[in-house]
Every structure is written in C-alpha cells, then in structure tokens.
Design an enzyme around this catalytic site. Structure first.
Site, mmCIF file in Angstrom:
data_model
loop_
_atom_site.group_PDB
_atom_site.id
_atom_site.type_symbol
_atom_site.label_atom_id
_atom_site.label_comp_id
_atom_site.label_asym_id
_atom_site.label_seq_id
_atom_site.Cartn_x
_atom_site.Cartn_y
_atom_site.Cartn_z
ATOM 1 N N SER A 141 75.925 29.084 63.243
ATOM 2 C CA SER A 141 75.861 29.430 64.658
ATOM 3 C C SER A 141 76.424 28.296 65.523
ATOM 4 C CB SER A 141 74.400 29.755 65.017
ATOM 5 O OG SER A 141 74.254 30.152 66.350
ATOM 6 N N ASP A 312 75.905 41.264 63.415
ATOM 7 C CA ASP A 312 75.596 40.028 64.132
ATOM 8 C C ASP A 312 75.802 40.220 65.634
ATOM 9 O OD1 ASP A 312 75.445 37.401 65.127
ATOM 10 O OD2 ASP A 312 76.261 36.572 63.272
ATOM 11 N N HIS A 341 72.725 37.714 62.438
ATOM 12 C CA HIS A 341 73.024 36.306 62.702
ATOM 13 C C HIS A 341 72.201 35.339 61.849
ATOM 14 C CE1 HIS A 341 75.132 33.382 65.138
ATOM 15 N NE2 HIS A 341 74.008 32.743 65.403
#
EC number: 3.1.1.-
Length: 366
Positions: A141, A312, A341
C-alpha cells in the site's frame, strides 16, 4: 503485545532500534535476524529483506498471523535477515528530538516526508548495520508509494535496492473507490475540526478494547468485518476470523491528518504529486513553484514486481495498470481476481498466491 513481544512470543530472536531522521523524527525499526532453530548466528552473508507497511498500519502487519502465514516470519524461516520499518506518526514512531507529539508542528507531514526522510534513514541504517551492498524491498500500500517516490528521487538509495516487491501498490488514484479516502476529501473541514489538524486514527486504549474484546464477539464480528471490507474491499472467505482481534488491536496505528488530506487531494488523478499547501504563495515557499510538483516514475530504474487484486478499493486494477505502464524495469506482474487491499497481508492463501513467489524471485536473483 508490542512488536518485540510478538516476535519473541513465537520464539524468534528480535532486535529493536530507534533511528533518527534528518528532520529529527525517531522511528522504530525492528529486526528478525535469523529463524527460530538456527544455531548459526553468523549474519555476514545473510540476504537482507526490508518490509515497509501501508497506510494506517505498522510493522506489526507483517507478523500478525501465525508464523506460517506472516511474511516477516516466513522470510526469517527461509534464512533471510528481516527488517521492518515504521513511518512517522504511527504507534511505534511517535517521538521527535525536540517536537512534542501534542504540537501541530510534529504532525505537519505527509507521505512526502516519509519518502524524503523516513525511508532513506531506515534503509541507510539497515545497509550500514548489515554491511550489505544491496537489499530486497517489500512494500504494501503506502509502503509502495513512498518506495516509488524515494527510488525515483534519491538515486543513492535506489542503488541499494536489488528488487522492489510491490504489494497492492498505490500510485495513481483516478479510480480509487475507498470510502475512507473519499470521505476525507468530502468532509475535509469536519476531519480537521475533529482531529485538530494533528493525528488521525491513532491507536488508543478504547480502540484496542474494541478490537481485542468486542470484535471477537459474535454480535460484533460482522460489524468489524464490514468496516474492514468498506475500507479495503470485500473478500470474507480469505480472512482468518480467529485473528480478527489481533488485526484490530494493532490497527489503525495512526498517521497525520495532513497525510490523509494529501491522499484526498489526489482523488481522480492519474499521477502522484507532492502535497498542495493550499495556495500558490505557500507552494512557492515549499517548492519554488506555484503548484505542487509531480513525481516522475520514469526516473526509477529499480527492478519491480507487482501483485494486485481485482477487488481492491485502494489500489484499483485500473490505477495499477496506469502505474505498470510507467515502470521502466518491471520483472513480474500478477493480478489475483478475488484479492482486496489487505489479502496480500492477511489472506489465508497469501503464501501460495504471493509469498512463495517473492522467495522464488529472490532466490533466482542471488
């Protein structure tokens, strides 16, 4: 338990360091130097793998599952020297040489500063401590975002990275669907009024109680799950429900309001750019130009491997495709149809889908 206690609980050796950035922030850096039953403590020849967490999390995200499903432990068991960084403002990096955490000045940062100061300081310390010329970097991320910025703007750090493993990478946000970021954009004034322009969703005793005591209860578990899925994407069959209390007891780990506002500024953008200070005059002071500058991905030549999911909400597949087209040295690209995610951290099948492939690529490049 804190990070060192988690590592020790599972029988692994651990080392903890406080490193100081160029602008005075003190960051927690954690190391698993070898695996549980390894009696050979000669670290000179061990391959170093550095792990960088994502938005609103911490280094604990790499060791929150059982050892056979946590990347930090899996890499240690495979014989690697594992280092786990923390970005300023999270649970384990809330100290400064002279600024108090109660001051607005302490919280005047976004991922710009994480890329400019935090990551270079952490990697530089790791390289010097291990005496390795090159290391492998894994980001998740926001950990990929600051990697992209650092490696495209600071060549001396980029030269130290053998391969960049990008899990659920975030760079372009044109198609981002996460309600958390969109609400921050829509209700900016409310967020600033509520948080006082300082920290955003820090770890507190109350939130820890919710995570460790309430979420495991059957009456609350669906509520907790829906909060997770609203933020990151829907994939209930791939989440270890027995670890839900662990995930919530450590997360969210906090960041600055300015960092969240920075992300909200990028909505609908196909390019990553520096924080907009709100006026041409202020931007001129910070950047010597009236608008916030764009980050140029084509300046990064680090070999890069990508894993992303079609479910995601933060790293939308369309955005990842835009990113992929700008990477000049991509060596692997995998899209997993049902991943959200956080599946690349907590997914039940993450070893088969992601982690063993990371190890295979490392071994092929030694």
């Amino acid at each position: 338990m804190n990070i060192s206690q988690i590592i020790s609980y599972w029988g692994y050796p651990d080392e903890e360091y406080d490193i100081v950035t160029e602008d005075g922030y003190i960051l927690g850096l954690y190391r698993i130097p070898y695996w549980r039953t390894d009696n050979n403590k000669n670290l000179a020849q061990r391959v170093v793998v550095y792990l960088q967490h994502g938005l609103l999390t911490s280094a604990s995200s790499w060791i929150s599952n059982l050892p056979n499903n946590s990347l930090g432990f899996i890499l240690a068991d495979a014989g690697y020297d594992v280092w786990m960084g923390n970005s300023r403002g999270n649970t384990w990096s809330r100290k400064h040489l002279y600024l108090e955490t109660s001051s607005k000045e302490f919280w005047a940062f976004s991922f710009d500063e994480m890329a400019k100061y935090d990551l270079p300081a952490s990697i530089d310390f790791t390289v010097k401590q291990t005496r390795q010329e090159e290391i492998f970097y894994v980001g998740h991320s926001q950990g990929t975002t600051i990697g992209f910025i650092t490696f495209s703007t600071i060549s001396k750090i980029a030269e130290r990275i053998k391969i960049f493993f990008a899990l659920a990478p975030v760079f372009s946000t044109k198609y981002l669907k996460s309600p958390l970021i969109r609400m921050t954009y829509k209700w900016k004034s409310i967020v600033m009024a509520f948080s006082g322009n300082k920290d955003f969703l820090p770890k507190t005793s109350f939130k820890k109680f919710i995570g460790s005591k309430l979420c495991p209860l059957q009456i609350f578990d669906k509520i907790c799950l829906n909060i997770l899925f609203m933020m990151f994407g829907y994939d209930p069959k791939n989440l270890n429900m027995s670890r839900l209390d662990v995930y919530f007891s450590h997360n969210p780990a906090g960041t600055s309001v300015q960092n969240m506002l920075h992300w909200s500024q990028l909505l609908n953008s196909t390019h990553l750019k520096a924080y907009d200070w709100g006026s041409p005059d202020l931007n001129l002071v910070h950047y010597n130009q009236t608008t916030s500058p764009l980050y140029n991905m084509t300046n990064m030549n680090v070999a890069t491997a990508i894993w992303n999911g079609k479910s995601d909400l933060l790293a939308d597949p369309e955005d990842v495709n835009i990113l992929h087209s700008e990477i000049t040295n991509h060596i692997y690209y995998k899209t997993i149809s049902y991943y959200n995610h956080i599946d690349s951290l907590f997914g039940l099948d993450v070893y088969d889908q992601v982690y063993h492939e990371i190890i295979d690529i490392i071994q092929d490049n030694l």
